[in-house]
Design an enzyme around this catalytic site. Structure first.
Site: not given
Length: 864
Positions: A709, A746, A815-816
């Site tokens: 993180g 990581p 197509c969103e």
């Protein structure tokens, strides 16, 4: 030396205001002289508005509070001595005009009358003295400067409901452009100096303009003269997105409209008084805030609204000392006149209400100490009167935390992570302004100092505070005023040779991911240099490209896998590398395959032990725990807490250990990973300490895995994770628990900055004031913006030197509605065929790509 050739009658005015610290030393007067001369060289007449010397106004107020005549006389003598010292430091001899003002001060100090008019006369002396000194100093330095009495220009107008005190000590001036006044002042000279803070009433007596009066004076003169601009010179570069003394990463606000600036000033910023903006709105006079010590900085420009700007949070501010008055009564529901009755009591006690929240049986209001005298006696007297009509509860001390920005309602969808942070504190009142410019939360005062930096960071990472938009935001406070640090090197793709190569790759085909192995190795070696960490694993879900796995294995990294497919990919690309299996809700066969391959396995639930116990009999296990909270810029990257599917709750630890013991299994490692994109280096040390205390209870643990993180800056100018601080924090914990090895795993930190996504502009559409820039890469290639509200820098690689002055929504061909790669990005005006570069795309790009809409995701290229 004299001023340059005479100015024409129509020459514009520029008003410059200087605060107390800016007029207190000879060096500062030299700066004022240079600034005034430069404005005169622009072809403008100059009006300088000055405050009293630093600390003098407070000394004059203190003088007014002394009962003893001798003490008042001594205080006046001290003030006189300070001004005579500055006169000598300026290289000037005896100044008759200064002597006259000092004699007036001495007479006032021993006067018998001590009413509000006397207080106004005493406190006005600071500005009269400083401006007299300034006129002489500037003229002696070769800039002919005429002294102007502000009281001959500014006439106070009584307001309704003003009492004697506010008429004398907090007066207001109504002003409109006055061509006759402008002509009269032009006849006095080309550079004038006058006083802030003071005006006259209709009887010709001195009145004060109250707190922030010098800023307000400059605004009044700017409006009266229809000035080209008003410049407020102070000790900071302008307004910032937060109080920089609490939030060093606060960004300079380079441009604001009047309303936003007034909201920021009203809700906590001290650099500018909110009253100073109202006079400038109708004549549309711009106001600049600049730093006297560093005049080369751009500062903040405040002017008319720029309608083309997309909604953005501009600042987060806080006001302490807030008192809430909660009034409750069943009888108030639809009762005509109830609010009129209770507010009449506030008026009776001279208290001004700020925020209001209401329900059927409750009305809660806030009182701001900056506008009210909120001593305990005043509150008690109000509560006693209110108690006759309702039940009263006083809640104090509180703080009001305010998000300011135009179009606040349109940004609520971007504020989910920010609003979630308020779930950690007690919120007493929420208020959304009727002008759609702010959203305010009233919380306990004790929580606000820790809360403000977290909220600012979340606003940056959520993209609600668009710090990457250089038309709106400048550098951080830390970058401008912090300790000098070496500038971070530019990203690899900004080098001319790299840019040329990327353009050549794009000419072959787009969309395309390009990975830069030298950057990958650089990140890996920086982590390996941390002395606190004993073993590193790379989370290959971030990017499983074989060349990257091989390179990281060569740098000494093991490979952390979450599926049999990843285990196989790791084996093929780097058979010599250690592997780690950390699945979540995987089927039984996945665990069996990993155990058969002799790969260490992590469990994060009771189910495997309870139902597949024989699989783990006599095995060494790693246990992933949920420490009860999650971190990260978006809910979907938080991997701890009740809302996350990851990790065994600590409350189930004893049951897990009993079941493991019954099977002869031993927990040899504890693991916790709470989220991604974390930039606070103390986070992993805290996790390590918590795991170590639990490991001491277990007795069989050999190592602690604090996950990954590690954050990558999301916005330009955002500070990178401080690896030295991370190492120091972890070493401190290891000194307390030396018997545990420390692992980290990581993913994005290693590969994000090593990768870019190249795309080509397909078409441009303008729709109801919004410019859409189409690209041939979409969410099927890079889903992070749609999935996580992630922000990636976008540049036009074809036009690196063109001015970035067009605001685009960068979208793909999928197509969103969610196929948006970047919202509200300021880029050079683009054309079909231009090559776009989407930065920091080496992680969770290709690995999460799909064939949605049956479009092929971006191909991959590796640069060695």
């Amino acid at each position: 030396m004299t001023n340059a050739s005479a100015l024409p009658a129509a020459a514009p005015w520029i008003v410059l205001k200087f605060g107390g610290t800016s007029v207190s030393t000879p060096q500062r007067w030299a700066t004022i002289r240079a600034l005034a001369a430069s404005r005169r060289a622009e072809g403008a007449r100059v009006l300088l508005v000055v405050s009293a010397l630093s600390g003098v106004t407070d000394a004059l107020k203190a003088l007014c509070g002394l009962a003893d005549v001798g003490a008042r006389a001594a205080a006046a003598a001290d003030i006189a001595a300070r001004h005579r010292d500055l006169l000598r430091a300026l290289g000037l001899d005896r100044l008759p005009a200064l002597d006259a003002h000092l004699a007036e001060l001495a007479a006032l100090a021993t006067a018998a009358e001590h009413d509000y008019a006397w207080q106004a006369a005493v406190q006005s002396m600071g500005e009269l003295l400083s401006s007299t000194l300034g006129a002489a100093a500037l003229s002696a330095q070769g800039l002919a400067t005429a002294w102007l009495d502000a009281r001959s220009c500014l006439l106070a107008t009584p307001l309704p409901n003003q009492n004697e005190r506010t008429r004398r000590l907090s007066a207001s001036v109504e002003c409109n452009a006055d061509t006759a006044l402008a002509a009269r002042l032009a006849a006095c000279g080309e550079v004038l100096i006058t006083q802030g803070f003071i005006a006259r009433d209709q009887a010709g007596r001195t009145v004060l303009l109250g707190r922030g009066g010098s800023d307000t004076s400059a605004a009044y003169f700017g409006a009266l003269l229809a000035a080209a601009r008003v410049e407020i010179w102070t000790d900071v570069a302008g307004m910032f997105s937060a109080n920089p003394r609490q939030v060093p990463d606060a960004r300079l606000l380079t441009r604001l409209d009047y309303e936003e600036a007034q909201e920021i000033a009203t809700t906590g910023a001290k650099v500018l008084h909110p009253r100073s903006l109202s006079p400038l709105r109708d004549p549309r006079v711009p106001l600049l805030i600049k730093d006297t010590q560093r005049p080369e900085l751009d500062g903040t420009v405040i002017g008319p609204e720029a309608a083309s700007d997309a909604p953005s949070v501009k600042a987060i501010s806080a006001r302490k000392g807030i008192t809430l008055i909660a009034m409750e009564s069943v009888g108030m529901w639809q009762q005509v006149g109830f609010l009129a009755d209770v507010f009449a009591l506030f008026k009776q006690h001279g208290l001004s209400v700020d925020l209001i929240g209401s329900a059927e049986t409750n009305v809660t209001v806030s009182l701001d100490p900056s506008e009210n005298l909120l001593d305990s006696d005043a509150i008690a007297a109000l509560a006693a009167d209110l108690a006759r009509v309702c039940r009263v509860k006083v809640i104090a001390p509180c703080a009001a935390v305010t998000l300011v920005g135009r179009g606040m309602r349109a940004m609520l969808h971007r504020l989910s992570t920010v609003l979630a942070e308020f779930g950690q504190v007690k919120v007493h009142l929420i208020s959304q302004s009727s002008n759609n410019l702010n959203l305010t939360f009233v919380v306990d005062e004790a929580t606000v100092d820790a809360l403000l930096p977290r909220l600012h960071d979340l606003l940056l990472r959520a993209g609600a505070l668009r710090a990457g938009d250089r038309a709106l935001f400048g550098p951080s406070w830390q970058a401008l005023y912090g300790a000098a640090t070496a500038a971070p090197p530019p990203p690899w793709w900004r080098e001319p040779a790299a840019r040329a190569r990327l353009l050549a790759i794009a000419a072959e085909a787009t969309p395309r991911y390009v990975y830069h192995l030298p950057t990958l190795r650089e990140r890996a070696r920086a982590l390996q240099a941390l002395t606190a960490v004993d073993r590193w694993y790379y989370a290959i879900k971030a990017n499983p490209h074989p060349a990257l796995l091989a390179a990281l294995a060569a740098e000494g990294f093991g490979l952390e896998c979450v599926s049999p497919g990843e285990l196989a990919a790791a084996e093929r690309a780097a058979p010599q590398a250690a592997r780690l299996f950390t699945p979540n809700f995987a089927p039984r066969a996945d665990y069996a395959a990993a155990l058969a391959a002799d790969v260490p396995v992590t469990l994060d639930a009771l189910h495997p032990l309870l139902h597949w116990g024989e699989l783990f009999r006599d095995r060494e296990l790693i246990l992933r725990l949920d420490l009860g909270r999650g971190l990260g810029h978006h809910e979907k990257v938080r991997t701890g807490g009740a809302g996350s599917k990851f990790g065994l709750p600590v409350s189930d630890l004893d049951l897990f250990l009993r079941r493991a013991e019954a099977l002869g299994a031993r927990v040899t490692g504890l693991h916790a990973h709470l989220g991604s994109g974390i930039l606070d280096p103390r986070h992993w040390a805290q996790v390590c300490g918590e795991l170590a205390s639990l490991a001491d209870r277990i007795g069989t643990v050999a190592f602690l895995d604090v996950g990954g993180g590690l954050g990558v800056p999301a916005a330009e100018g955002e500070p990178a994770l401080d690896l030295a601080a991370l190492d120091a924090a972890l070493l401190e914990v290891k000194r307390a628990y030396p018997h545990y090895a420390l692992w980290m795993e990581p993913g994005r930190y290693l590969v994000a900055e090593a990768g870019v996504l190249l795309a080509r502009v397909t078409q441009i559409k303008h729709k109801e004031g919004v410019a859409y820039l189409g690209a041939d890469a979409g969410m099927n290639s890079l889903i992070r913006p749609a999935l996580y509200d992630a922000r990636h820098a976008i540049v036009n690689l074809t036009r690196p030197d063109d001015r970035a002055d067009t605001l685009y929504q960068v979208v793909g061909p999928i197509c969103e509605s969610g196929d948006v790669l970047g919202s509200d990005r300021r880029l050079p005006a683009a054309a079909e065929g231009d090559v776009l570069l989407i930065a920091d795309a080496g992680a969770y790009g290709a690995s999460m790509a799909s064939h949605y809409n049956l479009r092929k995701p971006a191909a991959e290229t590796v640069l060695s």
